[in-house]
Structures are given as structure tokens and as C-alpha cells.
Design a protein around this motif. Structure first.
Motif, mmCIF file in Angstrom:
data_model
loop_
_atom_site.group_PDB
_atom_site.id
_atom_site.type_symbol
_atom_site.label_atom_id
_atom_site.label_comp_id
_atom_site.label_asym_id
_atom_site.label_seq_id
_atom_site.Cartn_x
_atom_site.Cartn_y
_atom_site.Cartn_z
ATOM 1 N N THR A 9 0.817 -1.215 0.000
ATOM 2 C CA THR A 9 0.000 0.000 0.000
ATOM 3 C C THR A 9 0.853 1.268 0.000
ATOM 4 O O THR A 9 0.364 2.359 0.288
ATOM 5 N N GLY A 10 2.143 1.119 -0.314
ATOM 6 C CA GLY A 10 3.020 2.269 -0.449
ATOM 7 C C GLY A 10 3.605 2.810 0.834
ATOM 8 O O GLY A 10 4.243 3.868 0.834
ATOM 9 N N ILE A 11 3.418 2.105 1.950
ATOM 10 C CA ILE A 11 3.957 2.557 3.236
ATOM 11 C C ILE A 11 5.436 2.177 3.328
ATOM 12 O O ILE A 11 5.842 1.074 2.944
ATOM 13 N N LEU A 12 6.246 3.068 3.872
ATOM 14 C CA LEU A 12 7.686 2.848 3.962
ATOM 15 C C LEU A 12 8.010 1.690 4.900
ATOM 16 O O LEU A 12 7.559 1.645 6.045
ATOM 17 N N ILE A 13 8.783 0.723 4.408
ATOM 18 C CA ILE A 13 9.296 -0.379 5.236
ATOM 19 C C ILE A 13 10.727 -0.094 5.660
ATOM 20 O O ILE A 13 11.080 -0.239 6.832
#
Length: 554
Positions: free
Chosen positions: A168-172
Motif C-alpha cells: 500500500t506504499g507505506i515505507l518499510i
């Protein structure tokens, strides 16, 4: 108009040289087969292009946007209530019926499909991440974006460095790594991948976002809360679920961990035994082959007179002390998961057994219960789940197939339940396997990119006939998307949408000249009313009528 380039991302990770990708991963997650068919499907926008015209349909096949529109291009990405179209050199985001522009002229660059509902948007050579509602999830700072693993995360790249985003495009992770690798898939590594930061070796967990410095190069497998890890030169060892080493990286080969024990070979031609999860020898290395331990024991094969690994004797069942529970009886024992290449996949709790009867005949052994499920009477037999087995009888005629580009003949397979009741007769398919969730059966007619796939429920009822080369199940929407794919290197083209009970919402039909038309669930024509007008020989005449050629991008 400036030419807009769009590529449907397959999990080809150009900058991750050791990624092992699931190219044969054909289906996404599915809902349980026991769930009743959905009476009313959730709203959906489904762009569709035929005969060089593009329109938008809803989940029931009704036309939302007529193909008689003035768009230059439409992105073939099913969504909840929006769609993307190109006009005058720019991409735009519109509402389901096209009457409201949600985000206008937001990009004149490259458009990338990432995961469902998320896009990479080009801005002057950089990419942002946008969702299907037009919200910017990540700003335009990435040199490129692409999918990793089995479309399980997003890789971003800036100035040759790598980082990871969630689906979902969240930074890992931040921009930290020079390269990254997956040697199997995330489901088989506990969510971990390996990565390099200069000369440092790291592991990153895509699920938990944990990062850790390690001493090994790769993760070979993960089971029973433990992973088998390895060096590039071949030395293997055992680690816990967090990547902490429990043994030295000295073994030529470790098996799959199971029920507290893991098989080991110290050298390539040495016999095998079992280690416990503290790295201590629990069963001395005295066997020629050692399978995964079940709750009751493990199937092992005795050594022959020369005592070397690879020269097999007989197979029997041992307990955790290495004592025989079933004396060596069978001529062979191995993994129980069938594939067109042989019995290569481990299925927890099961093994394949064989007896030589001229040729080998195969059966199934349950190592959790310590009993034979099927006697070795089959030409092929493999475990799908506790109640379903793929099989071929010895008297079945072979099926003409293609393997590695060469014509060959392969035994066709069917499916039966644990009582031996045949649910799918052998004959049409060369392989039948479970989908990723275990709720549906995928049947293959051949191994080529042009081979058609069929979909069945677990009772053996056909849901989707073998007409299309790619089937994608969307559990949230309650549908199966069917794609035609003529080349393994090219994305497929959407040709039909089915409900999970197999009822078509709509599907395409091709007439003799090659022109297509859209049919609704009752087989009635939606558009065009006269497909013959779009036959190749009529292209010139159609063009005079003002039809603008369009091409979907997926």
C-alpha cells in the motif's frame, strides 16, 4: 500527443540480481469455497478494450463509459469506482462513469501499475505513489518502482540504492541497500529477504519491518518456526525465526525442519541423520535419505552395501530415537507434492512411497499418523490437502505436451478424495494444484505460455473452463479475472470476469475474422452490435466513419 509508455509490472526485479520470482504464480488469494456465492457484487470499474476501442464496464457487465469516447488511451486496471485515461498527452483520473474528473492532467510521464489500487506516477523522470482515489502516498522522489517477490512488496530505487515499501506504499525501510535477494518466496522464508549494505549482510522482514545484520548469504527454507540458511559457497546451517544461528554453516545439505528435528548431510556423499533445534545430533547419520519428521516419525532409506549417499536401500519409518516403527519395506520415499517435473515439493505430514513393479508405482504415507493413505498402486500420486489427492493410473494414455520447448508425452492427472472417489477424471490436464489459499484447484493443460488454465472448487466442480492463460481471483470483489496471454514476456489482456461460483459477469467472443464482441452473463451482445464491421478487411471503412483507434494498457 506525447507517447505514454505503460508497463504492467510482472515481478521482474531488474536491479535485484538474485531475486527468485514466482513467474508461475498465476492466482491471487481466494475466498473459501464453502462461502455461498455473492448475491450482489460490490461496485467495480472494469476498463475493457476490444477492436481498438476502449470502454468501462461495471461488475455485472453493464456499460459505464461507452467505447464511443474521445480518450486517447485507457489503463486496463479494475478498481472500486475510478479509472485512468489519457488525453492530449496527459493521464487523468475519472469517476466510474467518466463524468467527473477527480485528478486532471496529473502526469505526462510513465504510468506503472504496482499493486491493486496503487500506481507509480511519472513526474519529470521521478515517480510518486498514488492510490486509486488520487491520493499521493509517496512524493515524486523515486528513480523507479517495481514489484518484488510474488508481488508482495514494492521496491524503490534512488541513485542505485534500494529500499522497500509495503503493497500500500507505506515505507518499510529507508534507502539503505545495494541489492536484495529472495531465493524462494516470502511464504517460505517467514517474510524475510536478504540484502547487502556495502559488505554487510542483512535480512529484512517485509511483514514485521524488522532489519538485522547476519553472517549468512541466503535463506533456503522456513518451517516449524526455523529457517535453513546458507552461504553462497554451499555451506548450510539452522537459524531460528529471527535469523539467529543455531548451528555452524558447515552442512552440505539440511532438510526442511519439522517437529523439532531437521535432517542433515555433512558432506555431499555422506549419509544423513537428524539434528535437534539446538544443533545437537539427535539421530546419527546412518541413512541414505531422510525425509521431514512428522508427529509419528520420519521415512528414511537404508544404505546399500557401499554405504554412500545416493545409493538407496529400502525405506521405513523411524521414531525420534532412530528406532524402526515400520521396518524398511518400500523401494523409495520422498516428497509428496506433485508437479509436472516430478515429486519435488514437500507437503507437511506426508510422503510419497514407491514399490518397483517393473516400473515404479507410487502411494502416499501419512507421517503424522504413521499409516499408509494410498498403497503404491499409482503411476503418479500427490497430496493437495488432507482430503484431496492428484493422481494418474498406470493404464492412462499419455498426453502430448511441451517441456522446455520440446514435444513430449506426460501422464494426465485427475483428483480424488481420501476415500478414493474421483472428483476430476484424469485425461485433460497435466497438472492440478491448489491456489495460494488452498480454496480452489488450478488445472493446467500444458506448460507453455499459451496453455489454458481451468478453475475448480474443492468438490471438483468446474468454475472457469480452460479458455484463458491467466486467472486472477479477487477475494474482496468476489470475482475471477480471466486474461489471454500469448507470450510469457507480455502482459495478458482481460477477456472475461466470472463470479466465484463460475457465473460470467461478461466475457469476450471472437468471430472468425478476429474481431471481438462483449457478451453478458446470458450470452447476449453488449458491444459492438455488429462485430463484422471491425474485421481487418473493414478497417479502412471503419476509419472513415471516424472511429479512433485505442489501445488498453495493463
Amino acid at each position: 500527443m506525447k507517447k505514454n509508455h505503460y508497463t504492467r509490472l510482472t515481478p521482474l526485479v531488474r536491479s535485484l540480481p538474485f531475486f527468485l520470482l514466482a513467474s508461475c504464480e498465476i492466482l491471487r488469494q481466494a475466498v473459501a469455497a464453502t462461502i455461498a456465492p455473492i448475491a450482489a457484487l460490490p461496485p467495480m470499474t472494469i476498463p475493457l478494450c476490444i477492436n481498438e476501442q476502449c470502454g468501462v464496464l461495471d461488475q455485472n457487465g453493464a456499460i459505464l463509459v461507452s467505447p464511443d469516447n474521445d480518450y486517447d488511451n485507457i489503463a486496463s486496471a479494475p478498481s472500486h469506482n475510478t479509472f485512468l485515461f489519457a488525453k492530449d498527452g496527459f493521464w487523468n483520473l475519472a469517476s466510474a462513469n467518466g463524468k467527473r474528473i477527480i485528478k486532471e492532467r496529473f502526469s505526462d510521464g510513465e504510468l506503472l501499475f504496482l499493486t491493486p489500487g496503487y500506481y507509480g506516477i511519472g513526474h519529470d523522470g521521478k515517480f510518486s505513489v498514488m492510490n486509486a482515489q488520487g491520493d499521493e502516498i509517496q512524493p515524486a522522489k523515486f528513480d523507479t518502482l517495481y514489484l518484488g517477490g510474488n508481488k508482495e512488496f514494492i521496491v524503490y530505487e534512488i541513485d542505485g540504492k534500494l529500499g522497500f515499501l509495503s503493497t500500500t506504499g507505506i515505507l518499510i525501510t529507508e534507502l539503505l541497500f545495494d541489492s536484495a535477494s529472495i531465493w524462494t518466496n516470502l511464504a517460505q522464508t517467514g517474510g524475510w529477504l536478504t540484502a547487502l549494505r556495502g559488505n554487510e549482510k542483512w535480512i529484512v522482514n517485509i511483514n514485521t519491518h524488522e532489519q538485522k545484520k547476519v553472517t549468512f548469504d541466503k535463506i533456503s527454507s522456513f518451517a516449524d518456526g526455523h529457517m535453513v540458511v546458507a552461504m553462497n559457497d554451499g555451506g548450510q546451517g539452522l537459524a531460528d525465526a529471527n535469523g539467529n544461528l543455531l548451528t555452524e554453516l558447515k552442512y552440505q545439505r539440511l532438510g526442511l525442519p519439522g517437529n523439532g528435528l531437521v535432517a542433515f548431510h555433512e558432506e555431499s556423499l555422506s549419509p544423513c541423520g537428524y539434528l535437534d533445534y539446538q544443533g545437537r545430533v539427535a539421530i546419527p547419520a546412518t541413512f541414505s535419505s531422510c525425509e521431514v519428521f512428522g508427529q509419528q516419525g520420519a521415512l528414511v532409506m537404508t544404505k546399500t552395501s557401499d554405504g554412500t549417499y545416493g545409493n538407496y536401500g529400502k525405506a521405513g519409518l523411524i521414531n525420534r530415537s532412530g528406532e524402526w516403527l515400520i521396518q524398511p519395506t518400500y523401494d523409495w520415499a520422498g516428497p509428496a507434492g506433485h508437479s509436472v517435473m516430478g515429486m519435488l515439493r514437500n507437503v507437511p505430514g506426508y510422503n510419497s512411497i514407491a514399490m518397483r513393479q517393473g516400473d515404479y508405482r507410487y502411494g502416499i504415507f501419512n507421517v503424522n499418523k504413521g499409516v499408509v493413505v494410498f498403497q503404491p498402486d499409482y503411476l503418479q500420486i500427490g497430496v493437495l490437502n488432507d482430503n484431496l489427492f492428484v493422481f494418474t493410473k498406470p493404464d492412462m494414455p499419455l498426453k502430448k505436451t511441451t517441456m522446455f520447448g520440446q514435444a513430449t508425452q506426460t501422464p494426465p492427472v485427475g483428483v480424488m478424495d481420501a476415500a478414493g472417489k474421483v472428483l476430476i477424471e484424469p485425461g485433460q490436464y497435466i497438472d492440478i494444484r491448489l491456489d495460494a489459499t488452498g480454496h480452489y484447484l488450478i488445472a493446467m493443460e500444458n506448460t507453455t505460455a499459451q496453455s489454458a488454465l481451468a478453475l475448480y472448487n474443492l468438490s471438483g466442480k468446474q468454475l472457469v473452463p480452460a479458455k484463458w492463460q491467466e486467472l486472477v481471483i479477487n477475494e474482496a470483489r468476489g470475482v475471477v479475472f480471466a486474461y489471454e496471454r500469448m507470450d510469457s514476456d507480455q502482459p495478458g489482456t482481460l477477456k472475461a470476469v466470472y463470479r466465484l461460483d463460475g457465473t460470467p459477469s461478461f466475457q469476450l467472443s471472437r468471430i472468425a475474422c478476429g474481431a471481438e464482441q462483449v457478451l453478458n452473463s446470458k450470452g447476449q451482445t453488449l458491444w459492438p452490435a455488429n462485430p463484422k464491421a471491425f474485421c481487418p478487411q473493414s478497417t479502412k471503412d471503419v476509419g472513415k466513419k471516424g472511429r479512433k483507434p485505442q489501445k488498453a494498457v495493463r
